[in-house]
Design an enzyme around this catalytic site. Structure first.
Site, PDB file in Angstrom:
ATOM      1  N   ALA A 261      25.391 121.632 167.885  1.00  0.00           N
ATOM      2  CA  ALA A 261      25.370 122.438 166.671  1.00  0.00           C
ATOM      3  C   ALA A 261      25.189 123.892 167.053  1.00  0.00           C
ATOM      4  O   ALA A 261      24.927 124.202 168.218  1.00  0.00           O
ATOM      5  CB  ALA A 261      24.217 122.006 165.769  1.00  0.00           C
ATOM      6  N   HIS A 296      15.996 122.055 165.236  1.00  0.00           N
ATOM      7  CA  HIS A 296      16.264 123.012 166.317  1.00  0.00           C
ATOM      8  C   HIS A 296      17.055 124.223 165.802  1.00  0.00           C
ATOM      9  O   HIS A 296      16.656 125.369 166.022  1.00  0.00           O
ATOM     10  CB  HIS A 296      17.037 122.301 167.430  1.00  0.00           C
ATOM     11  CG  HIS A 296      17.359 123.162 168.601  1.00  0.00           C
ATOM     12  ND1 HIS A 296      16.582 123.182 169.739  1.00  0.00           N
ATOM     13  CD2 HIS A 296      18.365 124.047 168.817  1.00  0.00           C
ATOM     14  CE1 HIS A 296      17.105 124.046 170.609  1.00  0.00           C
ATOM     15  NE2 HIS A 296      18.189 124.580 170.072  1.00  0.00           N
ATOM     16  N   GLU A 297      18.151 123.959 165.101  1.00  0.00           N
ATOM     17  CA  GLU A 297      18.978 125.088 164.643  1.00  0.00           C
ATOM     18  C   GLU A 297      18.219 125.918 163.611  1.00  0.00           C
ATOM     19  O   GLU A 297      18.304 127.145 163.603  1.00  0.00           O
ATOM     20  CB  GLU A 297      20.321 124.612 164.069  1.00  0.00           C
ATOM     21  CG  GLU A 297      21.144 123.713 164.989  1.00  0.00           C
ATOM     22  CD  GLU A 297      21.305 124.219 166.415  1.00  0.00           C
ATOM     23  OE1 GLU A 297      21.326 125.439 166.619  1.00  0.00           O
ATOM     24  OE2 GLU A 297      21.386 123.373 167.337  1.00  0.00           O
TER      25      GLU A 297
HETATM   26  N1  B3K Z   1      22.989 127.811 170.752  1.00  0.00           N
HETATM   27  C1  B3K Z   1      23.867 126.685 170.647  1.00  0.00           C
HETATM   28  C2  B3K Z   1      24.551 126.330 171.927  1.00  0.00           C
HETATM   29  C3  B3K Z   1      25.714 127.161 172.258  1.00  0.00           C
HETATM   30  C4  B3K Z   1      26.440 126.604 173.453  1.00  0.00           C
HETATM   31  C5  B3K Z   1      27.550 127.471 173.890  1.00  0.00           C
HETATM   32  N2  B3K Z   1      28.333 126.848 174.919  1.00  0.00           N
HETATM   33  C6  B3K Z   1      23.177 125.488 170.112  1.00  0.00           C
HETATM   34  C7  B3K Z   1      21.726 125.433 170.331  1.00  0.00           C
HETATM   35  O1  B3K Z   1      21.205 125.464 171.410  1.00  0.00           O
HETATM   36  O2  B3K Z   1      21.032 125.397 169.368  1.00  0.00           O
HETATM   37 ZN    ZN Z   2      19.322 126.040 170.762  1.00  0.00          ZN
END
Ligand code: B3K
Ligand code: ZN
Length: 868
Positions: A261, A296-297
């Site tokens: 995500a 998490h997001e």
């Molecule tokens: N920040 C994104 C991951 C991005 C990956 C790019 N290849 C998801 C996360 O860690 O929440």
């Molecule tokens: Zn992350």
């Protein structure tokens, strides 16, 4: 390769020559030719009238500075260089892109019928020419134009401020995000969806509209995601005092997505795997995964978005911290012990393996060729362990003071890992000077412990030695600051208070030297030590426990994690000795006392079912492989299977009794119900290896009312290769062949099939109507599971597993290098295998290396592995 990709070094960081404060974007969406107009307000930051913008796969249509066509520019392979610029100006760039041809799923692409974006880490440069780096924070206004019938929903970050209709059935929506953000947090979605709506009132009274967008017809699978989101919002207010900061929070589920995500500001885009669930289609593991990823997001909104990273070497600043936060969220809502166990399994298994591989890197890497290669278990999971160690050293109150100071200092800016440690240090007064080494040193420390009891003096000396072996990119290692949590027990199971120099001391010892002795006083008898409790540091522990001591700890340790860990150490002892035995022609065997210890666990009424299930689970083949410098794939598989067969037959009555006592009832995702299913299905997985296995599995499959029980039956039939396997697989495929996400579980069982004919089956399965190599979920389920979780056949002596991997990787190199680069990892570890296998694995790597168009992602890994 056309050009050798260049590495970037952390030490060479330089602040940007210009900054962009405002960005106005207009997207005129068409499948193969989307026009992007970008108007930026640019300001010079350093003595330089030249501006170099990043850009990839773009067709430049026009370029204006302060409204005038600009001639002073040069197109570069990696972007656009503008010269003779004023100090402050408006820059208008029009580019053309082709979302339909974008199979790499980075930038703007089509997923099924919808347009969507993925910009982290460096995908925004595939949308327009820009300063695509996380330390350039701009305020975005985005207008999306598309056909109204096919794309009724036009979404972007922030708040929807205007909308209207246009000629030829098109319409537009304008979004404004009041929070300055780096380009990697930009998002756009256009499509037709069903929407689940809810709302949330923050503790200061802000009303937030919550919207989850799913493919038409999937509304009945979105409610768990919504519940998880609301729980996450509440939890972050309660535990971290952090509130949401926009009026709307949107989540869109898409089927084509390279990872789990993405935390785009106000508009998260999710792999549908981490949104869609109902009891018929998703397992308990899926439900818990959704809760964790939604959390998490959401938590990134503060740790990642409000405070972002100065440069990509600092990725663990947001990822390690946010993984720590999501682990705490899951632990506060569910079972802390079970969560800890599962997190530790990941560290001890794949993270330790990564840290011993050619890709070994510190949680804050020093050198990167392709940033997407650094979204690793090391940066994420070990990064989280590093945060957890600080939490252990400081305690919750001081840790929260540190978080508060971190936000006071850095809210609205792009920060570094050092900024975080400094805030935590300043707020708590705890000296973290030596601790900082965890950020720069790679590899897994080995901590060996020896003990000595002095009956006369009543003292107990605990000597701790730490060493970290050299890694691929870092030969010299220094002693780390290791929080080492210990507890001592009397033979009766009483806790012995830890005293040093006449004073009571904390259970968490500060190990800071290569070799250090702690002498405890007033120890009434030779104690039994419980070491590295809660896995207080990501290290390999070595201590020569006797069986009796481990069995004692399995029963008497006060802390559940320590009990589980003692059980694992006991199993480990016998796995090692049996592997040695099998190599010299002996049959594997467990002593009666060990079997009895597990019988006791199985029948315990004091322990939670979920925890018993964990205690009864053997370490995986991959985890065991990590204990060896030279891996004997077949011997390990033989031993693990023999141990399962022996435990199953020795405990058959008890397994049956427990299995039948935990009757299937109406489905609920209460943690107690999840735990009961886990234990019941763990019993089933063992019983599959007894003579009643086939009947029992068939009965469970046909009576199952939920996916957890269905998959448990199929997976047990697969592992134990029971007669009913094929019938169950056929039935499932008939039922679910139209649903790729549900079929992923079936694909994974095909990939991990222990049958010798597995590769033929996989090749046949690639023709299944639900399979496509273009879809990352399908590819990971079928191919990824074969490469990473079917060691016996992937490492087949014939080399056919390696050749198959090579063929798939060459294909994916062209269509989706990010997915290829994840799949290749098992091939990089060739040094762990015998010479014949090494030669065959290397030859696949060499063949990749010689490809004309080898992507940077694979180039970085292949060259590192071959150099190692
Ligand atoms: N920040 C994104 C991951 C991005 C990956 C790019 N290849 C998801 C996360 O860690 O929440
Ligand atoms: Zn992350």
């Amino acid at each position: 390769m056309a050009h050798t990709p260049q590495a970037k070094y952390r030490k060479n960081y330089q602040s940007p020559s210009h900054t962009i404060m405002d960005l106005e974007l207009i997207f005129d969406l068409f499948d193969t030719n989307t026009t992007v107009t970008a108007v930026s307000h640019v300001k010079q930051q350093k003595e330089s009238n030249q501006l170099v913008l990043d850009g990839e796969n773009l067709e430049l249509k026009s370029l204006k500075v302060n409204g005038i066509e600009w001639q002073d520019f040069q197109l570069l392979e990696t972007g656009l260089s503008l010269s003779s610029l004023p100090q402050e100006f408006e820059l208008e760039i029009v580019t053309l892109i082709n979302p339909e041809a974008n199979t790499a799923l980075e930038g703007l692409y089509k997923s099924g019928g919808a347009f969507c974006t993925q910009c982290e880490a460096e995908g925004f440069r595939r949308i327009t020419y820009f300063l695509d780096r996380p330390d350039v924070l701009a305020k975005y206004t985005t207008t999306v134009i598309a056909d109204k019938k096919d794309y009724p929903f036009l979404l972007s970050n922030g708040n929807r401020i205007e909308h209207g209709d246009l000629a030829e059935g098109r319409h537009w929506v304008k979004w404004q995000d009041p929070h300055p953000k780096p380009a990697y947090l930009f998002a756009l979605v256009a499509g037709d969806f069903d929407v689940l709506r809810d709302q949330y009132k923050t503790k200061s009274g802000r009303d937030v509209a919550l919207e989850i967008f799913v493919d038409k017809g999937n509304l009945d699978r979105a409610s768990h995601a919504m519940t998880s989101l609301i729980n996450a919002m509440k939890w972050d207010e309660e535990r971290f005092d952090l509130e949401y900061d926009l009026d709307i929070y949107m989540i869109v589920a898409v089927d084509f997505f390279n990872m789990g995500a993405m935390e785009n500001k106000g508009l998260n885009i999710f792999n549908s795997k981490f949104v869609l669930a109902n009891e018929k289609t998703a397992t308990d593991t899926d439900y818990l995964g959704i809760e964790a990823v939604i959390g998490h997001e959401y938590f990134h909104n503060w740790t990642g978005n409000r405070v972002t990273c100065r440069d990509w070497f600092q990725l663990s600043l947001k990822e390690g911290l946010t993984v720590f936060r999501d682990q705490e969220f899951s632990s506060d809502l569910g079972s802390r012990a079970v969560n800890r166990i599962n997190n530790v399994r990941i560290i001890r298994g794949p993270q330790f393996a990564e840290d011993a591989s050619p890709m070994s890197h510190p949680i804050r890497p020093d050198k990167v060729i392709e940033m997407n290669n650094f979204y690793t278990l090391t940066v994420y999971e070990k990064g989280s362990e590093v945060i957890r160690m600080m939490h252990t050293l400081l305690g919750e109150t001081n840790f929260q003071k540190g978080m508060k100071l971190y936000f006071e200092r850095h809210d609205g800016t792009a920060a570094t890992c050092e900024d975080f440690v400094a805030a935590v240090e300043d707020a708590s007064g705890v000296d973290l000077t030596q601790f900082r080494l965890w950020y720069s040193q790679s590899g897994t420390p080995i901590v060996s412990v020896s003990t000595e009891y002095d009956a006369q003096q009543k003292t107990y000396a605990l000597t701790v030695e730490q060493t970290t072996e050299p890694t691929h990119e870092q030969k010299e290692k220094a002693a780390l600051h290791i929080p080492f949590d210990v507890e001592l027990y009397t033979a009766h199971g009483d806790v012995i208070e830890l005293q040093c120099n006449g004073k009571r001391i904390s259970n968490v010892l500060n190990v800071t030297q290569a070799k250090q002795t702690f002498v405890f006083e007033n120890v009434p008898e030779k104690p039994i030590p419980s070491l590295l409790r809660e896995f207080s540091a990501p290290v390999k522990l070595e201590y020569d426990y006797s069986d009796d001591e481990l069995i004692f700890l399995m029963v008497n340790a006060r802390n559940e994690f320590a009990r589980w860990d003692a059980g694992q150490m006991l199993l480990a002892k016998y796995i090692r000795s049996n592997v040695f035995g099998v190599q010299s022609g002996k049959a594997a065997d467990l002593p009666e006392s060990v079997v009895d210890a597990f019988r006791g666990v199985l029948l315990s009424e004091a322990l939670e079912p979920a925890f018993i299930a964990e205690m009864l689970s053997l370490p995986s083949h991959n985890e065991v492989s990590g204990w060896y410098k030279r891996v004997d794939v077949d011997a390990i598989a033989t031993v693990l299977k023999a141990m399962k067969v022996q435990l199953a037959n020795a405990l058959q009555d008890e397994l049956n009794a427990v299995y039948h006592s935990l009757r299937q009832t109406a489905y609920s995702i209460e943690h107690s119900a999840i735990g009961e299913r886990a234990l019941r299905n763990t019993c089933l997985a063992y019983l599959a290896y007894t003579d009643q296995g086939n009947d029992l599995l068939l009965a469970q499959y046909h009576s199952a009312s939920n996916m957890t029980d269905t998959i448990a039956a199929m997976s047990a039939a697969n592992s134990a290769q029971l007669m009913c396997r094929q019938a169950l697989m056929d039935d499932y495929s008939n039922k679910w062949k139209h649903d790729g996400l549900v079929m992923d579980k079936w694909f994974a069982l095909q990939g991990t099939n222990p049958a010798p004919s597995v590769l033929d089956t996989i090749q046949q399965t690639m023709k299944h109507e639900a399979f496509s190599l273009k879809n990352p979920n399908r590819t990971r389920s079928l191919i990824g599971s074969f490469l990473s979780a079917n060691p016996v056949h992937f490492h087949a002596k014939s080399g056919e597993g390696y050749r198959f991997a090579g063929q798939i990787l060459r294909e994916l190199n062209d269509s989706n290098p990010q997915v290829a680069s994840r799949l290749i990892d098992p091939l990089l570890k060739f040094r762990l295998y015998d010479e014949a296998r090494q030669a065959m694995m290397k030859s696949e790597l060499e063949s990749l290396k010689s490809m004309e168009n080898l992507a940077r992602d694979l180039f970085e890994k292949v060259t590192k592995a071959l150099e190692s």
